[in-house]
Design an enzyme around this catalytic site. Sequence first.
Site, short mmCIF file in Angstrom:
data_model
loop_
_atom_site.label_atom_id
_atom_site.label_comp_id
_atom_site.label_asym_id
_atom_site.label_seq_id
_atom_site.Cartn_x
_atom_site.Cartn_y
_atom_site.Cartn_z
N ASN A 76 93.05 90.82 130.60
CA ASN A 76 92.28 91.06 131.84
C ASN A 76 91.79 89.74 132.43
O ASN A 76 91.84 89.56 133.66
CB ASN A 76 91.09 91.98 131.57
CG ASN A 76 91.49 93.44 131.54
OD1 ASN A 76 91.73 94.05 132.57
ND2 ASN A 76 91.61 94.00 130.34
N HIS A 95 85.19 98.91 130.70
CA HIS A 95 85.27 99.67 129.45
C HIS A 95 86.49 100.59 129.54
O HIS A 95 86.71 101.24 130.57
CB HIS A 95 83.99 100.49 129.25
CG HIS A 95 83.97 101.18 127.93
ND1 HIS A 95 83.70 100.51 126.75
CD2 HIS A 95 84.22 102.46 127.57
CE1 HIS A 95 83.78 101.36 125.74
NE2 HIS A 95 84.10 102.55 126.21
C1 GAR Z 1 89.98 95.94 127.39
O1 GAR Z 1 90.68 97.15 127.23
C2 GAR Z 1 88.52 96.21 127.70
O2 GAR Z 1 88.33 97.36 128.46
C3 GAR Z 1 87.96 96.39 126.32
O3 GAR Z 1 88.58 95.37 125.57
C4 GAR Z 1 89.92 95.18 126.06
C5 GAR Z 1 90.19 93.71 126.20
O4 GAR Z 1 91.55 93.48 126.44
N1 GAR Z 1 86.53 96.27 126.32
C6 GAR Z 1 85.74 97.05 125.59
O5 GAR Z 1 86.17 97.91 124.81
C7 GAR Z 1 84.24 96.81 125.79
N2 GAR Z 1 83.47 97.86 125.20
P1 GAR Z 1 92.06 92.06 126.92
O6 GAR Z 1 91.47 91.02 125.97
O7 GAR Z 1 93.53 92.12 126.82
O8 GAR Z 1 91.59 91.85 128.34
#
Ligand code: GAR
Length: 190
Positions: free
Chosen positions: A14, A103
């Site tokens: 992200n 989230h």
């Molecule tokens: C994402 O899916 C985000 O929504 C989640 O961590 C992932 C990070 O992915 N966040 C949570 O669960 C917060 N409670 P990334 O490192 O590939 O962006």
Amino acid sequence: MKRIAVFASGSGSNAEKIAKHFTDSEIGRVTLVCTNNKKAGVIDRMKKLGIPVYIFTQEDLENGNVLSRLRSAKIDFIALAGFLKKIPSDILKAYERKIVNIHPALLPDYGGEGMYGMRVHEAVVENGEEETGITIHYVNEEYDDGEIIFQATVDIDPEDTPEEVAYKVQQLEHSHYPGVIESLLQELDD
Ligand code: GAR
């Protein structure tokens, strides 16, 4: 042009989408990525994009060092993207309604401490949910608890595995998070 800091503890997919979205933007730019995890995948991703990464400890978070760094980098807005620590009150106060989180579920369901990453998708599948989605919300002193700004949903097929659900949700995150951040930046005062 608003300066954005992205906080990430993990892979950083992200963070990368957000950084690329704003590369040539006149509205905002990711000028700093902050991580508490010196092994986080986000570090390499940002290196490739030439974006500075600030690696900090829990102590830095608690003793004001992280806030000082945000201030010296003149950060206007903070986006959490897979950041798994609580934001301390000094930063919350300095950036009131300027810190958002994403989230991977439809809050208030499947949120709270310990509910992150695959754990969320496993719980969603285990409960036989027919849809899931993403929530973008303001950050407060609790996990996954601040005012909701945006949600998007996706259907779950009965045969979907948690991994397949994770993929669908990740696609939603990538396609919506940068644009929602951009809209919020446009509402900020100069
Ligand atoms: C994402 O899916 C985000 O929504 C989640 O961590 C992932 C990070 O992915 N966040 C949570 O669960 C917060 N409670 P990334 O490192 O590939 O962006």
